[in-house]
Design a protein around this motif. Structure first.
Motif, PDB file in Angstrom:
ATOM      1  N   SER A 182      59.866  67.177  27.485  1.00 11.76           N
ATOM      2  CA  SER A 182      60.244  67.801  28.836  1.00 11.76           C
ATOM      3  C   SER A 182      61.364  66.722  29.296  1.00 11.76           C
ATOM      4  N   THR A 183      61.596  65.731  29.028  1.00  8.52           N
ATOM      5  CA  THR A 183      62.447  64.832  29.412  1.00  8.52           C
ATOM      6  C   THR A 183      63.818  65.396  30.070  1.00  8.52           C
ATOM      7  N   ASP A 184      64.246  65.148  30.969  1.00  2.52           N
ATOM      8  CA  ASP A 184      65.620  65.419  31.432  1.00  2.52           C
ATOM      9  C   ASP A 184      66.545  64.229  30.836  1.00  2.52           C
ATOM     10  N   VAL A 185      67.083  64.471  29.762  1.00  7.89           N
ATOM     11  CA  VAL A 185      67.748  63.326  29.055  1.00  7.89           C
ATOM     12  C   VAL A 185      68.972  63.079  29.784  1.00  7.89           C
ATOM     13  N   ASN A 186      69.827  64.211  30.101  1.00  3.15           N
ATOM     14  CA  ASN A 186      70.790  63.836  31.009  1.00  3.15           C
ATOM     15  C   ASN A 186      70.734  62.988  32.177  1.00  3.15           C
ATOM     16  N   ALA A 187      69.654  63.491  32.795  1.00  5.50           N
ATOM     17  CA  ALA A 187      69.391  62.753  34.086  1.00  5.50           C
ATOM     18  C   ALA A 187      68.985  61.170  33.980  1.00  5.50           C
ATOM     19  N   LEU A 188      68.125  61.156  33.029  1.00  5.26           N
ATOM     20  CA  LEU A 188      67.696  59.599  32.499  1.00  5.26           C
ATOM     21  C   LEU A 188      68.731  58.669  31.983  1.00  5.26           C
ATOM     22  N   SER A 189      69.478  59.567  31.180  1.00  5.83           N
ATOM     23  CA  SER A 189      70.734  58.761  30.478  1.00  5.83           C
ATOM     24  C   SER A 189      71.684  58.206  31.836  1.00  5.83           C
ATOM     25  N   ARG A 190      71.810  59.071  32.702  1.00  3.06           N
ATOM     26  CA  ARG A 190      72.810  58.674  33.942  1.00  3.06           C
ATOM     27  C   ARG A 190      71.960  57.643  34.883  1.00  3.06           C
ATOM     28  N   PHE A 191      70.572  57.728  34.972  1.00  3.65           N
ATOM     29  CA  PHE A 191      69.993  56.722  35.641  1.00  3.65           C
ATOM     30  C   PHE A 191      70.166  55.032  35.161  1.00  3.65           C
ATOM     31  N   TYR A 192      69.855  55.155  33.809  1.00  4.00           N
ATOM     32  CA  TYR A 192      70.132  54.043  32.967  1.00  4.00           C
ATOM     33  C   TYR A 192      71.603  53.472  33.222  1.00  4.00           C
ATOM     34  N   PHE A 193      72.463  54.359  32.981  1.00  3.07           N
ATOM     35  CA  PHE A 193      73.830  54.195  33.091  1.00  3.07           C
ATOM     36  C   PHE A 193      74.261  53.610  34.427  1.00  3.07           C
ATOM     37  N   SER A 194      73.577  54.059  35.362  1.00  2.00           N
ATOM     38  CA  SER A 194      74.007  53.745  36.739  1.00  2.00           C
ATOM     39  C   SER A 194      73.272  52.264  36.929  1.00  2.00           C
ATOM     40  N   MET A 195      72.222  51.812  36.023  1.00  2.02           N
ATOM     41  CA  MET A 195      71.873  50.492  36.068  1.00  2.02           C
ATOM     42  C   MET A 195      72.652  49.539  35.696  1.00  2.02           C
ATOM     43  N   VAL A 196      73.395  49.836  34.518  1.00  2.00           N
ATOM     44  CA  VAL A 196      74.530  49.139  33.889  1.00  2.00           C
ATOM     45  C   VAL A 196      75.569  49.006  34.943  1.00  2.00           C
ATOM     46  N   GLN A 197      76.039  50.065  35.680  1.00  2.00           N
ATOM     47  CA  GLN A 197      76.972  49.755  36.739  1.00  2.00           C
ATOM     48  C   GLN A 197      76.579  48.789  37.894  1.00  2.00           C
ATOM     49  N   SER A 198      75.336  49.380  38.332  1.00  4.96           N
ATOM     50  CA  SER A 198      74.594  48.594  39.481  1.00  4.96           C
ATOM     51  C   SER A 198      74.809  46.971  38.991  1.00  4.96           C
ATOM     52  N   ILE A 199      74.414  46.565  37.674  1.00  3.31           N
ATOM     53  CA  ILE A 199      74.381  45.226  37.419  1.00  3.31           C
ATOM     54  C   ILE A 199      75.639  44.361  37.534  1.00  3.31           C
ATOM     55  N   GLY A 200      76.945  45.267  37.013  1.00  2.00           N
ATOM     56  CA  GLY A 200      78.028  44.950  37.180  1.00  2.00           C
ATOM     57  C   GLY A 200      78.591  44.560  38.399  1.00  2.00           C
ATOM     58  N   ILE A 201      78.094  45.258  39.298  1.00  4.70           N
ATOM     59  CA  ILE A 201      78.658  45.265  40.833  1.00  4.70           C
ATOM     60  C   ILE A 201      77.868  44.079  41.294  1.00  4.70           C
ATOM     61  N   GLN A 202      76.458  44.055  41.056  1.00  2.55           N
ATOM     62  CA  GLN A 202      75.917  42.702  41.719  1.00  2.55           C
ATOM     63  C   GLN A 202      76.072  41.434  40.944  1.00  2.55           C
ATOM     64  N   ALA A 203      76.352  41.528  39.905  1.00  2.00           N
ATOM     65  CA  ALA A 203      76.961  40.371  38.962  1.00  2.00           C
ATOM     66  C   ALA A 203      78.240  39.639  39.910  1.00  2.00           C
ATOM     67  N   HIS A 204      79.008  40.816  39.887  1.00  2.00           N
ATOM     68  CA  HIS A 204      80.184  40.396  40.636  1.00  2.00           C
ATOM     69  C   HIS A 204      80.038  39.654  41.987  1.00  2.00           C
TER      70      HIS A 204
END
Length: 196
Positions: free
Chosen positions: A139-161
Motif C-alpha cells: 500500500s506504500t505511496d511510492v511516489n510520495a515516499l520517493s519525493r520525501f527522501y529526495f527532498s531530504m537530499v535537497q534539504s541536506i544540500g541546502i543546510q550543508a551550504h
C-alpha cells in the motif's frame, strides 16, 4: 572540465563570466568557444560531470544489494558527508542550488531539471523494488515516499551550504528514517481455534 564545474558550483551560472571560465580552464576565449560552443553548453557539460561524480560517490549506495531502508540511509549519510566536505569543493549541492528562473537559457534549465528528475527516478526505482521484495507494504505511496527522501537530499544540500555540521545532518537523517513504512510481519497464520 572539473575546474569549470567547481566554478559554476561556487558562483552559479549567471555570476560565472566567460573570463572566469577562461582563467579556470587556462584557455583563451576563441579556444573556449571552439571547444564548448557557448557558456550554456559548457554549463550543461559541467552538470553532466557533476551527475557522473555523484552517481559514483552517492547514488551507488542504492545499487549495492542492501535492503532499501539501509541503502536510503547510507545515501543520505553519504550525501551529508560529501556536501559538508568544503576542503574538496564548495559546500552544498550544485544542482539543488541551481536556479531555473525564466532568465536562464532553455538548455541550462533542461539540464538542471533532468538532473533532479534522474535523482528522483533512482530513489523511486529502489523503492518500487522494495515493494516488490516485500520490504515495503504493497500500500506504500511510492511516489510520495520517493519525493520525501529526495527532498531530504535537497534539504541536506541546502543546510550543508549554510554550514550545518555533518553530525547534525546525520541526526536529521535518522529522524527522516523514522518515517519509513513498516511492512507487516510475515509468518504462519494462527488458527482461531488454537488461540481459544
Amino acid at each position: 572540465m572539473t575546474e569549470a564545474m567547481l566554478l559554476f558550483w561556487r558562483k552559479g551560472f549567471h555570476a560565472t563570466s566567460l573570463r572566469d571560465l577562461g582563467d579556470a580552464l587556462n584557455i583563451r576565449m576563441p579556444s573556449l568557444y571552439a571547444a564548448f560552443g557557448s557558456k550554456e553548453a559548457l554549463y550543461v557539460e559541467a552538470v553532466d560531470l557533476y551527475m557522473r561524480a555523484t552517481r559514483t560517490l552517492l547514488w551507488q549506495h542504492l545499487e549495492n544489494g542492501q535492503r532499501a531502508r539501509e541503502a536510503i540511509r547510507e545515501l543520505l549519510v553519504a550525501t551529508a558527508g560529501e556536501l559538508t566536505n568544503r576542503e574538496a569543493h564548495p559546500g552544498g549541492c550544485m544542482v539543488t542550488f541551481a536556479t531555473t528562473d525564466e532568465d536562464m537559457p532553455t538548455d541550462v534549465i533542461a539540464a538542471i531539471l533532468d538532473a533532479r528528475q534522474d535523482w528522483l527516478d533512482i530513489i523511486r526505482e529502489r523503492l518500487e523494488a522494495a515493494v516488490t521484495e516485500g520490504e515495503l507494504p504493497g500500500s506504500t505511496d511510492v511516489n510520495a515516499l520517493s519525493r520525501f527522501y529526495f527532498s531530504m537530499v535537497q534539504s541536506i544540500g541546502i543546510q550543508a551550504h549554510d554550514g550545518v555540521p555533518y553530525a547534525e545532518l546525520v541526526t536529521i537523517v535518522d529522524i527522516a528514517m523514522s518515517a519509513w513504512p513498516v511492512a507487516p510481519a510475515k509468518g504462519p497464520a494462527i488458527e482461531a481455534s488454537r488461540v481459544a
